[in-house]
Design a protein around this motif. Structure first.
Motif, PDB file in Angstrom:
ATOM      1  N   TYR A  28     166.345 173.254 -18.272  1.00 34.47           N
ATOM      2  CA  TYR A  28     165.268 173.198 -19.261  1.00 34.47           C
ATOM      3  C   TYR A  28     164.135 172.352 -18.686  1.00 34.47           C
ATOM      4  CZ  TYR A  28     168.883 174.789 -22.494  1.00 34.47           C
ATOM      5  OH  TYR A  28     169.881 175.503 -23.122  1.00 34.47           O
ATOM      6  N   GLN A  30     159.928 170.990 -18.929  1.00 34.73           N
ATOM      7  CA  GLN A  30     158.719 170.775 -19.734  1.00 34.73           C
ATOM      8  C   GLN A  30     157.544 171.464 -19.049  1.00 34.73           C
ATOM      9  OE1 GLN A  30     158.088 166.665 -20.734  1.00 34.73           O
ATOM     10  NE2 GLN A  30     155.925 166.978 -21.215  1.00 34.73           N
ATOM     11  N   LYS A  31     156.702 172.100 -19.809  1.00 35.03           N
ATOM     12  CA  LYS A  31     155.558 172.812 -19.253  1.00 35.03           C
ATOM     13  C   LYS A  31     154.607 171.848 -18.549  1.00 35.03           C
ATOM     14  CE  LYS A  31     151.886 176.071 -20.500  1.00 35.03           C
ATOM     15  NZ  LYS A  31     151.238 176.825 -21.606  1.00 35.03           N
ATOM     16  N   SER A  53     164.273 177.593 -18.581  1.00 37.30           N
ATOM     17  CA  SER A  53     163.589 177.800 -19.853  1.00 37.30           C
ATOM     18  C   SER A  53     162.543 176.705 -20.025  1.00 37.30           C
ATOM     19  CB  SER A  53     164.594 177.775 -21.008  1.00 37.30           C
ATOM     20  OG  SER A  53     163.957 178.026 -22.238  1.00 37.30           O
ATOM     21  N   VAL A  55     160.490 174.502 -22.366  1.00 35.97           N
ATOM     22  CA  VAL A  55     160.727 174.077 -23.756  1.00 35.97           C
ATOM     23  C   VAL A  55     159.821 172.899 -24.111  1.00 35.97           C
ATOM     24  CG1 VAL A  55     163.129 174.849 -23.720  1.00 35.97           C
ATOM     25  CG2 VAL A  55     162.578 172.508 -23.052  1.00 35.97           C
ATOM     26  N   LYS A  59     162.642 169.139 -27.561  1.00 38.14           N
ATOM     27  CA  LYS A  59     163.973 169.659 -27.239  1.00 38.14           C
ATOM     28  C   LYS A  59     164.598 168.861 -26.095  1.00 38.14           C
ATOM     29  CE  LYS A  59     166.588 173.817 -26.043  1.00 38.14           C
ATOM     30  NZ  LYS A  59     167.534 173.716 -27.179  1.00 38.14           N
TER      31      LYS A  59
END
Length: 247
Positions: A28, A30-31, A53, A55, A59
């Protein structure tokens, strides 16, 4: 077992986990991550073809219990996956008629866990899943499987088609569970080396897979509901196999 026990966080920790050979379910991110360490992680993710992913930070905070995650959390699989070629060879050498189960991008972990449990009870030699787009083996999967996930060999392949080619190359017949056929599950001969393919909860078996299989079969539905839960349908296919083989 708790889900948190299978999560690691921090870019460097994830890099070390990947390089050490740990089985990663998903990363996961972070953008907008930048920096040399992130680019090193990104390179490893692409090399290993890991599922990722993007997110929200909220999250990541939940997954890491608000620790310093640096914008990255990875979920570590609690089991080790098997090599498909090795599993096929060992199964053939055992002298028993092979029975494999392929899950074509099944996405719900509870369905996955229930299927693993039924597969273990019905003598399935191994379950094959796709690396991307498949439900992970996580704490919820383990719980729903009643621990069967620790006993059942599970293989990951780049694509389900890869597994079909390998199975058919050694004369293991393939049958897809699908409503897009007139043939019943009760018309199939399961007293032969066979692999059963179950599709995802929403679209069933991929049309490109249906073109490759040896047989297609459906379960009779006598009520007004148009379909069964995939884990229930899988159980019906597997126990028809048991019935024939015991008979």
């Amino acid at each position: 077992m708790t889900e948190e026990m299978t999560n690691i966080f921090g870019i460097r920790a994830i890099i070390e986990a990947i390089e050490s050979g740990s089985t990663i379910n998903k990363v996961y991110l972070q953008k907008g991550l930048r920096g040399e360490l992130y680019y090193q992680l990104d390179k490893l993710i692409k090399e290993k073809k890991l599922t990722t992913s993007i997110v929200p930070v909220e999250k990541l905070n939940r997954l890491s219990k608000n620790s310093n995650h640096q914008g990255a959390v990875a979920q570590i699989s609690p089991i080790d996956f098997c090599d498909l070629e090795t599993l096929i060879e060992e199964t053939l050498e055992s002298g028993k008629s092979p029975l494999f189960l392929l899950l074509d991008q099944l996405s719900d972990v509870r369905n996955f866990g229930a299927i693993i449990r039924t597969a273990e009870c019905t003598g399935v030699n191994g379950i094959i899943i796709q690396k991307n787009g498949s439900a992970p083996v996580n704490a919820e999967t383990i719980k729903t499987s009643a621990g069967a996930a620790f006993k059942m060999p599970i293989c990951k392949v780049d694509h389900i088609k890869d597994a079909l080619f390998q199975l058919q190359a050694v004369d293991i017949k393939t049958v897809a569970a699908t409503e897009k056929t007139e043939d019943s599950v009760y018309d199939i001969n399961f007293n032969q080396p066979i692999a059963i393919i179950m599709g995802s909860e929403h679209r069933g078996v991929n049309p490109s897979i249906l073109k490759m299989v040896d047989y297609k079969a459906k379960l009779p539905l006598l009520g007004e509901i148009a379909s069964l839960n995939v884990s229930v349908a899988c159980g019906a296919f597997l126990y028809e196999t048991v019935r024939q083989r015991l008979g």
